[in-house]
Scaffold this active site. Structure first.
Site, PDB file in Angstrom:
ATOM      1  CB  CYS A 128      -0.917   0.000   1.223  1.00  0.00           C
ATOM      2  SG  CYS A 128      -1.869  -1.512   1.377  1.00  0.00           S
ATOM      3  CG  HIS A 275      -3.053   3.102   2.744  1.00  0.00           C
ATOM      4  ND1 HIS A 275      -3.825   2.870   1.640  1.00  0.00           N
ATOM      5  CD2 HIS A 275      -2.981   1.914   3.404  1.00  0.00           C
ATOM      6  CE1 HIS A 275      -4.197   1.599   1.627  1.00  0.00           C
ATOM      7  NE2 HIS A 275      -3.697   1.002   2.684  1.00  0.00           N
ATOM      8  CG  ASN A 305      -6.744  -1.093   2.012  1.00  0.00           C
ATOM      9  OD1 ASN A 305      -6.130  -0.588   1.066  1.00  0.00           O
ATOM     10  ND2 ASN A 305      -6.132  -1.690   3.014  1.00  0.00           N
TER      11      ASN A 305
HETATM   12  O1  UT7 Z   1      -3.582  -1.564   3.875  1.00  0.00           O
HETATM   13  C1  UT7 Z   1      -2.912  -1.999   5.016  1.00  0.00           C
HETATM   14  C2  UT7 Z   1      -3.395  -3.334   5.414  1.00  0.00           C
HETATM   15  N1  UT7 Z   1      -4.506  -3.480   6.301  1.00  0.00           N
HETATM   16  C3  UT7 Z   1      -4.802  -2.767   7.412  1.00  0.00           C
HETATM   17  O2  UT7 Z   1      -4.367  -1.702   7.674  1.00  0.00           O
HETATM   18  C4  UT7 Z   1      -5.774  -3.425   8.360  1.00  0.00           C
HETATM   19  C5  UT7 Z   1      -5.275  -3.365   9.779  1.00  0.00           C
HETATM   20  N2  UT7 Z   1      -6.160  -4.058  10.717  1.00  0.00           N
HETATM   21  C6  UT7 Z   1      -7.428  -3.657  10.992  1.00  0.00           C
HETATM   22  O3  UT7 Z   1      -7.908  -2.675  10.436  1.00  0.00           O
HETATM   23  C7  UT7 Z   1      -8.219  -4.422  12.033  1.00  0.00           C
HETATM   24  O4  UT7 Z   1      -7.365  -5.296  12.738  1.00  0.00           O
HETATM   25  C8  UT7 Z   1      -9.399  -5.233  11.416  1.00  0.00           C
HETATM   26  C9  UT7 Z   1     -10.449  -4.271  10.874  1.00  0.00           C
HETATM   27  C10 UT7 Z   1      -8.904  -6.141  10.310  1.00  0.00           C
HETATM   28  C11 UT7 Z   1     -10.051  -6.099  12.485  1.00  0.00           C
HETATM   29  O5  UT7 Z   1     -10.541  -5.306  13.543  1.00  0.00           O
HETATM   30  P1  UT7 Z   1     -10.340  -5.790  15.054  1.00  0.00           P
HETATM   31  O6  UT7 Z   1     -11.041  -4.821  15.912  1.00  0.00           O
HETATM   32  O7  UT7 Z   1      -8.873  -6.011  15.262  1.00  0.00           O
HETATM   33  O8  UT7 Z   1     -11.166  -7.137  15.070  1.00  0.00           O
HETATM   34  P2  UT7 Z   1     -10.664  -8.586  15.490  1.00  0.00           P
HETATM   35  O9  UT7 Z   1      -9.926  -9.217  14.361  1.00  0.00           O
HETATM   36  O10 UT7 Z   1      -9.986  -8.528  16.833  1.00  0.00           O
HETATM   37  O11 UT7 Z   1     -12.054  -9.302  15.654  1.00  0.00           O
HETATM   38  C12 UT7 Z   1     -12.979  -8.915  16.691  1.00  0.00           C
HETATM   39  C13 UT7 Z   1     -14.253  -9.704  16.521  1.00  0.00           C
HETATM   40  C14 UT7 Z   1     -14.015 -11.196  16.412  1.00  0.00           C
HETATM   41  O12 UT7 Z   1     -15.094 -11.856  17.066  1.00  0.00           O
HETATM   42  P3  UT7 Z   1     -14.902 -12.494  18.524  1.00  0.00           P
HETATM   43  O13 UT7 Z   1     -13.821 -13.506  18.383  1.00  0.00           O
HETATM   44  O14 UT7 Z   1     -14.505 -11.342  19.417  1.00  0.00           O
HETATM   45  O15 UT7 Z   1     -16.246 -13.076  18.844  1.00  0.00           O
HETATM   46  C15 UT7 Z   1     -14.104 -11.473  14.931  1.00  0.00           C
HETATM   47  O16 UT7 Z   1     -14.502 -12.795  14.648  1.00  0.00           O
HETATM   48  O17 UT7 Z   1     -14.908  -9.325  15.307  1.00  0.00           O
HETATM   49  C16 UT7 Z   1     -15.169 -10.493  14.523  1.00  0.00           C
HETATM   50  N3  UT7 Z   1     -15.099 -10.125  13.117  1.00  0.00           N
HETATM   51  C17 UT7 Z   1     -16.153  -9.781  12.390  1.00  0.00           C
HETATM   52  N4  UT7 Z   1     -17.460  -9.675  12.698  1.00  0.00           N
HETATM   53  C18 UT7 Z   1     -18.303  -9.285  11.714  1.00  0.00           C
HETATM   54  C19 UT7 Z   1     -13.979 -10.064  12.336  1.00  0.00           C
HETATM   55  N5  UT7 Z   1     -14.320  -9.683  11.097  1.00  0.00           N
HETATM   56  C20 UT7 Z   1     -15.665  -9.510  11.109  1.00  0.00           C
HETATM   57  C21 UT7 Z   1     -16.590  -9.100  10.132  1.00  0.00           C
HETATM   58  N6  UT7 Z   1     -17.891  -9.011  10.480  1.00  0.00           N
HETATM   59  N7  UT7 Z   1     -16.227  -8.795   8.864  1.00  0.00           N
END
Ligand code: UT7
Length: 348
Positions: A128, A275, A305
């Protein structure tokens, strides 16, 4: 001598996919995606569209603007772009979703289709951060040779083709699009009160985080073998939490380092263009830096993104939307696969 942006363009596929559209396909919902990322929609290319197709459209729009064209007629735009393309010495494309694996570069395809007969062409693999790396690379290439005057810097991605739909934490984040700028070596000063153009760039990498954003299969480390049946097509794997923490650090450090090196404060900046990975990353970095969120340009709600394309798409939207005035000091920040990060400080 200054390196100035004299044209911007973008190309975004017509097919718009909302969070609710995704929710009808996978286990997710609009509320989670918006509250965790700020994303409302993304645009997906159709089956026949590859990285170079979007890059070509964005390039034509930027080239036509550089030639002074501002109308809506596409045939006239194409004529202006074709004329303008002959003046280009270098084409650099930042992408993680090139048309072909390794060779030919997507930039070579765009060079041919534009008729940019005297331009050299190459792709940059910096995730990115590809546009930030591309700007500095192209500016350097123009600077070291007096005969080279103009370059096209493009970020283009078709991420919809590398999505793993079983990974709901990643698949909801990605979108397709391309953005382009034409840069020109001009006689304007690059120092002093009337300085213009690209003033300063920071480029950085931390390869120890290379596994956090990765296309694991298909390269020389893990090649596909004849007769092998693969469970999943080539797809992007991401460790979301690790990337999130890295990204907040990268934005904070890049803004601080560029302001310190240039001897400026946040009040000197008209806008910051990060970004567009996740609005929460920008909010967290803004809080750490004490910079109000309004200073940052965000269009992630519409496009999600788009990796290397997100900054040039943002620049084009701001430029055409008259959100940038001549003389405005702006700061762009990229971060992503590699891991890589960096930023450009530019007087518009
Ligand atoms: O371009 C550069 C590359 N990418 C980035 O910059 C992304 C960087 N990372 C992020 O933006 C965040 O880490 C994410 C948006 C990917 C994830 O957010 P998070 O707050 O870290 O969520 P998490 O992975 O800790 O998941 C929290 C909960 C989980 O459920 P439980 O285990 O707490 O019950 C996930 O299963 O959210 C759940 N979850 C979802 N729920 C609904 C994860 N993805 C989804 C989804 N819809 N799409």
């Amino acid at each position: 001598m200054a390196i100035e942006i004299i044209g911007t363009g973008k190309a975004v596929p017509a097919k718009k996919v909302s969070n609710n559209d995704l929710a009808s396909r996978i286990d997710t919902n609009d509320e989670w995606i918006r509250s965790h990322t700020g994303i409302g929609n993304r645009h997906f290319a159709d089956e026949d569209t590859a990285c170079s197709d979007l890059a070509l459209e964005a390039a034509k729009n930027a080239l036509a603007m550089a030639a002074g064209f501002s109308g809506a007629d596409s045939a006239e735009r194409d004529r202006a772009a074709a004329e303008s393309a002959k003046s280009i010495d270098m084409i650099v494309i930042g992408t993680a979703t090139a048309d072909y694996f390794g060779c030919p570069s997507t930039a070579c395809i765009v060079q041919d289709k534009l008729g940019a007969s005297r331009a050299a062409a190459m792709d940059i693999t910096a995730g990115c951060t590809g546009f930030i790396y591309g700007m500095e690379t192209a500016a350097g290439i123009l600077s070291i040779n007096t005969e080279r005057k103009r370059a096209l810097v493009i970020g283009s991605e078709v991420l919809s083709k590398v999505i793993d739909w079983s990974d709901r934490g990643t698949c909801v984040l990605l979108g397709d699009g391309a953005g382009a700028v034409v840069i020109e070596k001009t006689g304007a000063p690059s120092e002093g009160p009337d300085k213009r153009g690209l003033l300063r760039t920071i480029l950085a990498a931390d390869g120890s985080g290379r596994e956090n954003l990765i296309f694991r299969r298909g390269g020389s480390r893990n090649p596909f073998k004849t007769g092998e049946t693969v469970e999943k097509s080539v797809h992007l794997e991401m460790k979301g939490q690790e990337v999130y923490n890295f990204a907040v650090r990268a934005v904070t450090e890049t803004v601080e380092a560029l302001m310190k090196a240039e001897g400026i404060t946040v009040n000197d900046l008209a806008r910051i263009i990060p970004h567009q990975a996740n609005a929460r990353i920008v909010q967290a970095a803004g809080k750490r830096l004490g910079i109000p969120i309004e200073k940052f340009f965000l269009n992630i709600e519409e496009y999600a993104n788009t990796s290397a394309a997100s900054i040039p798409i943002a620049l084009d939207e701001m430029n055409r939307g008259e959100q940038l005035k001549k003389g405005d000091l702006i700061l762009t920040i990229g971060f992503g696969g590699g891991l890589t990060y960096g930023g450009n400080l530019i007087v518009w």
